[in-house]
Design a protein around this motif. Sequence first.
Motif, PDB file in Angstrom:
ATOM      1  N   ALA A   1       0.825  -1.208   0.000  1.00 29.40           N
ATOM      2  CA  ALA A   1       0.000   0.000   0.000  1.00 29.40           C
ATOM      3  C   ALA A   1       0.857   1.255   0.000  1.00 29.40           C
ATOM      4  CB  ALA A   1      -0.929  -0.009   1.212  1.00 29.40           C
ATOM      5  N   ALA A   2       1.916   1.261   0.805  1.00 27.92           N
ATOM      6  CA  ALA A   2       2.806   2.424   0.843  1.00 27.92           C
ATOM      7  C   ALA A   2       3.481   2.635  -0.514  1.00 27.92           C
ATOM      8  CB  ALA A   2       3.853   2.244   1.929  1.00 27.92           C
ATOM      9  N   TRP A   3       3.912   1.551  -1.140  1.00 30.10           N
ATOM     10  CA  TRP A   3       4.537   1.640  -2.461  1.00 30.10           C
ATOM     11  C   TRP A   3       3.545   2.158  -3.508  1.00 30.10           C
ATOM     12  CZ3 TRP A   3       3.206  -1.358  -6.812  1.00 30.10           C
ATOM     13  CH2 TRP A   3       4.065  -1.225  -7.910  1.00 30.10           C
ATOM     14  N   THR A   4       2.330   1.639  -3.487  1.00 28.74           N
ATOM     15  CA  THR A   4       1.308   2.067  -4.443  1.00 28.74           C
ATOM     16  C   THR A   4       0.974   3.540  -4.260  1.00 28.74           C
ATOM     17  OG1 THR A   4       0.358  -0.161  -4.421  1.00 28.74           O
ATOM     18  CG2 THR A   4      -1.009   1.605  -5.303  1.00 28.74           C
ATOM     19  N   LYS A   5       0.817   3.964  -3.016  1.00 34.29           N
ATOM     20  CA  LYS A   5       0.487   5.351  -2.745  1.00 34.29           C
ATOM     21  C   LYS A   5       1.586   6.281  -3.240  1.00 34.29           C
ATOM     22  CE  LYS A   5      -2.084   8.524  -0.741  1.00 34.29           C
ATOM     23  NZ  LYS A   5      -3.455   8.836  -1.207  1.00 34.29           N
ATOM     24  N   ALA A   6       2.836   5.916  -3.000  1.00 32.86           N
ATOM     25  CA  ALA A   6       3.953   6.765  -3.407  1.00 32.86           C
ATOM     26  C   ALA A   6       4.084   6.836  -4.919  1.00 32.86           C
ATOM     27  CB  ALA A   6       5.247   6.243  -2.785  1.00 32.86           C
ATOM     28  N   GLU A   7       3.925   5.718  -5.618  1.00 36.27           N
ATOM     29  CA  GLU A   7       4.124   5.698  -7.058  1.00 36.27           C
ATOM     30  C   GLU A   7       2.999   6.406  -7.803  1.00 36.27           C
ATOM     31  OE1 GLU A   7       6.753   4.720  -8.682  1.00 36.27           O
ATOM     32  OE2 GLU A   7       7.736   4.195  -6.813  1.00 36.27           O
ATOM     33  N   ILE A   8       1.796   6.391  -7.267  1.00 33.37           N
ATOM     34  CA  ILE A   8       0.655   6.967  -7.980  1.00 33.37           C
ATOM     35  C   ILE A   8       0.516   8.458  -7.699  1.00 33.37           C
ATOM     36  CG2 ILE A   8      -1.884   6.967  -8.066  1.00 33.37           C
ATOM     37  CD1 ILE A   8      -1.840   3.986  -7.939  1.00 33.37           C
ATOM     38  N   THR A   9       0.827   8.894  -6.491  1.00 37.78           N
ATOM     39  CA  THR A   9       0.584  10.292  -6.127  1.00 37.78           C
ATOM     40  C   THR A   9       1.780  11.207  -6.355  1.00 37.78           C
ATOM     41  OG1 THR A   9       1.230   9.856  -3.827  1.00 37.78           O
ATOM     42  CG2 THR A   9      -1.096   9.575  -4.391  1.00 37.78           C
ATOM     43  N   ASP A  10       2.968  10.660  -6.530  1.00 41.11           N
ATOM     44  CA  ASP A  10       4.181  11.467  -6.653  1.00 41.11           C
ATOM     45  C   ASP A  10       4.754  11.306  -8.062  1.00 41.11           C
ATOM     46  OD1 ASP A  10       6.748  12.622  -6.503  1.00 41.11           O
ATOM     47  OD2 ASP A  10       6.857  12.229  -4.346  1.00 41.11           O
ATOM     48  N   THR A  11       4.626  12.348  -8.868  1.00 41.97           N
ATOM     49  CA  THR A  11       5.104  12.282 -10.248  1.00 41.97           C
ATOM     50  C   THR A  11       6.616  12.086 -10.319  1.00 41.97           C
ATOM     51  OG1 THR A  11       3.302  13.711 -10.987  1.00 41.97           O
ATOM     52  CG2 THR A  11       5.206  13.510 -12.452  1.00 41.97           C
ATOM     53  N   ASP A  12       7.344  12.822  -9.502  1.00 39.31           N
ATOM     54  CA  ASP A  12       8.801  12.712  -9.525  1.00 39.31           C
ATOM     55  C   ASP A  12       9.261  11.303  -9.169  1.00 39.31           C
ATOM     56  OD1 ASP A  12       9.107  15.363 -10.258  1.00 39.31           O
ATOM     57  OD2 ASP A  12       9.229  16.075  -8.195  1.00 39.31           O
ATOM     58  N   ARG A  13       8.599  10.688  -8.208  1.00 42.60           N
ATOM     59  CA  ARG A  13       8.958   9.323  -7.837  1.00 42.60           C
ATOM     60  C   ARG A  13       8.683   8.360  -8.992  1.00 42.60           C
ATOM     61  NH1 ARG A  13       8.965   7.526  -1.981  1.00 42.60           N
ATOM     62  NH2 ARG A  13       9.310   9.414  -0.784  1.00 42.60           N
ATOM     63  N   TYR A  14       7.554   8.539  -9.645  1.00 39.03           N
ATOM     64  CA  TYR A  14       7.218   7.646 -10.755  1.00 39.03           C
ATOM     65  C   TYR A  14       8.230   7.795 -11.887  1.00 39.03           C
ATOM     66  CZ  TYR A  14       4.698   5.629 -14.688  1.00 39.03           C
ATOM     67  OH  TYR A  14       4.366   4.880 -15.791  1.00 39.03           O
ATOM     68  N   VAL A  15       8.570   9.024 -12.230  1.00 37.11           N
ATOM     69  CA  VAL A  15       9.542   9.260 -13.295  1.00 37.11           C
ATOM     70  C   VAL A  15      10.900   8.687 -12.906  1.00 37.11           C
ATOM     71  CG1 VAL A  15      10.776  11.039 -14.596  1.00 37.11           C
ATOM     72  CG2 VAL A  15       8.326  11.269 -14.193  1.00 37.11           C
ATOM     73  N   ALA A  16      11.292   8.872 -11.656  1.00 44.26           N
ATOM     74  CA  ALA A  16      12.574   8.328 -11.201  1.00 44.26           C
ATOM     75  C   ALA A  16      12.577   6.808 -11.230  1.00 44.26           C
ATOM     76  CB  ALA A  16      12.873   8.829  -9.791  1.00 44.26           C
ATOM     77  N   THR A  17      11.423   6.210 -10.951  1.00 45.62           N
ATOM     78  CA  THR A  17      11.329   4.757 -10.996  1.00 45.62           C
ATOM     79  C   THR A  17      11.507   4.225 -12.414  1.00 45.62           C
ATOM     80  OG1 THR A  17       9.856   4.715  -9.071  1.00 45.62           O
ATOM     81  CG2 THR A  17       9.826   2.791 -10.512  1.00 45.62           C
ATOM     82  N   MET A  18      10.887   4.897 -13.378  1.00 48.67           N
ATOM     83  CA  MET A  18      10.927   4.432 -14.763  1.00 48.67           C
ATOM     84  C   MET A  18      12.172   4.875 -15.510  1.00 48.67           C
ATOM     85  SD  MET A  18       8.141   2.718 -14.935  1.00 48.67           S
ATOM     86  CE  MET A  18       7.870   2.450 -16.690  1.00 48.67           C
ATOM     87  N   ALA A  19      12.910   5.851 -15.000  1.00 51.34           N
ATOM     88  CA  ALA A  19      14.048   6.431 -15.723  1.00 51.34           C
ATOM     89  C   ALA A  19      15.108   5.416 -16.130  1.00 51.34           C
ATOM     90  CB  ALA A  19      14.672   7.550 -14.886  1.00 51.34           C
ATOM     91  N   PRO A  20      15.489   4.445 -15.276  1.00 53.87           N
ATOM     92  CA  PRO A  20      16.550   3.511 -15.684  1.00 53.87           C
ATOM     93  C   PRO A  20      16.220   2.700 -16.930  1.00 53.87           C
ATOM     94  CG  PRO A  20      16.210   3.406 -13.311  1.00 53.87           C
ATOM     95  CD  PRO A  20      15.091   4.238 -13.876  1.00 53.87           C
TER      96      PRO A  20
END
Length: 422
Positions: free
Chosen positions: A46-65
């Motif tokens: 749940a914490a991971w889902t909340k962070a990835e969906i609500t935080d654009t910078d986190r999502y972009v950083a996750t997909m960047a590699p």
Amino acid sequence: MASSTRDDGPDGPAPRPAPGRCPLRSATAALLIVLAALLTPLAVLAAWTKAEITDTDRYVATMAPLADDPAVQAAVTNRVTEAVVQRLPVDSLVSDLAPGGAPLLDALLQRLGSALDSGVTGLVHDGVQRLVRSDAFPAVWDELNRSAHAAVDRAVTGAGGGAVEIRGDTVTLDLAPVIDRAKQALAADGVAIASRIPEIHTSYVLVRSEQVEHVRTLLRLLSLAGYWVAVLAAACAAGGVLLAVRRRRAAVAAALAVAGAAGLFGLGLTGFRAVYLDRLPAGVDQDAAAAVYDTLVRYLRDAVRLVVVLGVLVALGAWLSGRGRSAGAVRGLWEAGLGGVRTAAERMGLRLGPVGRFVHRFKAGLCWAAVGASVLVLLLWDRPTALVAVWLGVALLAVLAVVELLDEPGTGPAGPTGEVRP
């Protein structure tokens, strides 16, 4: 016969209720600890889902590699090449090359057949590949994912539209921005007709599984729950410890149960990866799909490792503070080692004076303050990892060692008073 002095014995100097005398209390404590363990995987997810969906910078950083991953680069190159070649206006190319002899040249091109198709495909493929492997592609990829992030929530809820969509059992990413950059690059390389290609929307498969519908529903619920699942899990663990007759033993059990549940969840992520890749259709690139999966769950795995390490550290701390013979032996070694260092320092002329007496007076408070500061740093750390937790534990041990070294009951004119040190 001397009476027993165990803390759980009925004849001890400070008698406590035996476990058998409080069956309901013990059962409730055990139930709360089990519930905390069961909630742990859901809390992490749940914490991971909340962070990835609500935080654009986190999502972009996750997909960047993924922009630098060779398998993803190859898959994107092939998909964009296929889309561009299908819409490439070859007839316009014939008219530009021979305005007056188009029929004759067209007949020649028909005889060339597949050789011409291969040549055009190779030309486009090389141009797209240069773009994908260039230093400019990571910026294009980040731009694509940033614009797509607004649609991630809609994808989770099942609504269409946006750069990310869920259609049936497939989660896709629209590569239109990449295709547009590829057309510009081809035109710059001399393929002028590339500029005549209309806007193309083609998809790149991020996830394909029969369980997409069920996973989408689960992620939606977890996104709504957010960090409250973690709070509930922590409250259950704390409640189980406070209700237990032997609280220190319950704390060890709760910490190990939470760590074990997180570890099993981590093993489940690895097992699901193998099952997911085995069930992919034949046309999906296995290496690219594996890279996407590993990137999407990268921080989820970090969170799992963090919970496991924290659980082990808390269990170790609770055990060492207990009255058991083994724990007492370990504490004795710790105190003996630090006592030797302090004795050597005193022989060299070290006198702590008021500082030592202050530390002695407030030793317990200083130790708890160090523990609280470690917990606060961990909570404020952005995306803490297991390594961060380990180093915080090492730093906490160092601070506790300094407190122990500075603990001085008091000094007189002739040196130490002989008071027994705690």
